[in-house]
Design a protein around this motif. Structure first.
Motif, PDB file in Angstrom:
ATOM      1  N   ARG A 164     -23.874  48.431  65.305  1.00  0.00           N
ATOM      2  CA  ARG A 164     -24.726  47.733  66.271  1.00  0.00           C
ATOM      3  C   ARG A 164     -24.754  48.509  67.578  1.00  0.00           C
ATOM      4  O   ARG A 164     -23.804  49.204  67.915  1.00  0.00           O
TER       5      ARG A 164
ATOM      6  N   SER B 284     -21.196  50.101  68.395  1.00  0.00           N
ATOM      7  CA  SER B 284     -19.975  49.574  67.788  1.00  0.00           C
ATOM      8  C   SER B 284     -19.216  50.621  66.979  1.00  0.00           C
ATOM      9  O   SER B 284     -18.008  50.496  66.782  1.00  0.00           O
TER      10      SER B 284
ATOM     11  N   TRP C 171     -27.151  42.852  71.712  1.00  0.00           N
ATOM     12  CA  TRP C 171     -26.651  43.710  70.629  1.00  0.00           C
ATOM     13  C   TRP C 171     -27.645  43.631  69.489  1.00  0.00           C
ATOM     14  O   TRP C 171     -28.077  42.539  69.113  1.00  0.00           O
TER      15      TRP C 171
END
Length: 195
Positions: free
Chosen positions: A184, A69, A93
């Motif tokens: 993440r 991310s 995730w």
């Protein structure tokens, strides 16, 4: 796909072998333990090695990080997954929390060198710039922790999961070094057969 799609199929009580890139205690290893606790987790130094183990039948599946991310696509992992010719049978995730660790007795003010996987270093770039340390790339986060433990130098530290400190007998000097609180990584599960 959801986290549940990485889980064991209903009624299946067999354990298998899940390949991952890195040393024990790495983020990929943590993901294996969380998402496939019934399997034996098999470390490989490279993403290609983990994928090849599935193709050859040495492992049943491989859990590979493909996107983060904070920094985007994880290369070369994402390209290797796309070219592998293996079905993606699940994805998830996971939050990624970076810890700075060193040998017992080290203090953060002494640290002159920080080692980790290039992707982990990028996820902590702003924080590391503020620390004014030399950056050293390693093949893996936990591999960097293992090397810090082996060298026994109080001026060296590693960026890795906090669990790696336990595995290699290090002390966590600081938690949450990642630049983003919402850091993440997406892991995909590759297998020889579609789920």
């Amino acid at each position: 796909m959801t986290v549940a799609s990485i889980g064991r199929p209903a009624g299946d009580d067999r354990g298998g072998r899940t390949a991952f890139q890195g040393a024990p205690g790495a983020f990929s290893h943590e993901a294996c333990v969380e998402l496939r606790p019934w399997d034996v987790h098999v470390p490989f130094e490279t993403f290609a090695g983990a994928i090849t183990a599935v193709k050859s039948g040495d492992c049943d599946c491989a859990l590979i990080p493909v996107e983060n991310s904070t920094i985007g696509v994880v290369e070369p992992a994402a390209t290797l997954v796309a070219e592998a010719g293996l079905p993606i049978v699940g994805d998830a995730w996971r939050p990624i929390r970076m810890a700075l660790m060193a040998i017992d007795g080290a203090v953060i003010e002494q640290i002159r060198t920080v080692a980790s996987h290039p992707m982990a270093l990028r996820q902590c770039a702003k924080t590391l710039a503020e620390m004014d340390v030399e950056i050293v790339e390693a093949f893996d986060t936990a591999g960097a922790a293992r090397e810090v433990a082996e060298r026994g130098d109080r001026t060296r530290a590693a960026l890795a999961p906090a669990a790696a400190a336990e595995v290699y007998g290090l002390t966590v000097l600081r938690n949450d070094l990642q630049d983003s609180d919402d850091n993440r990584t997406r892991f995909v599960l590759l297998a020889r057969e579609p789920g």
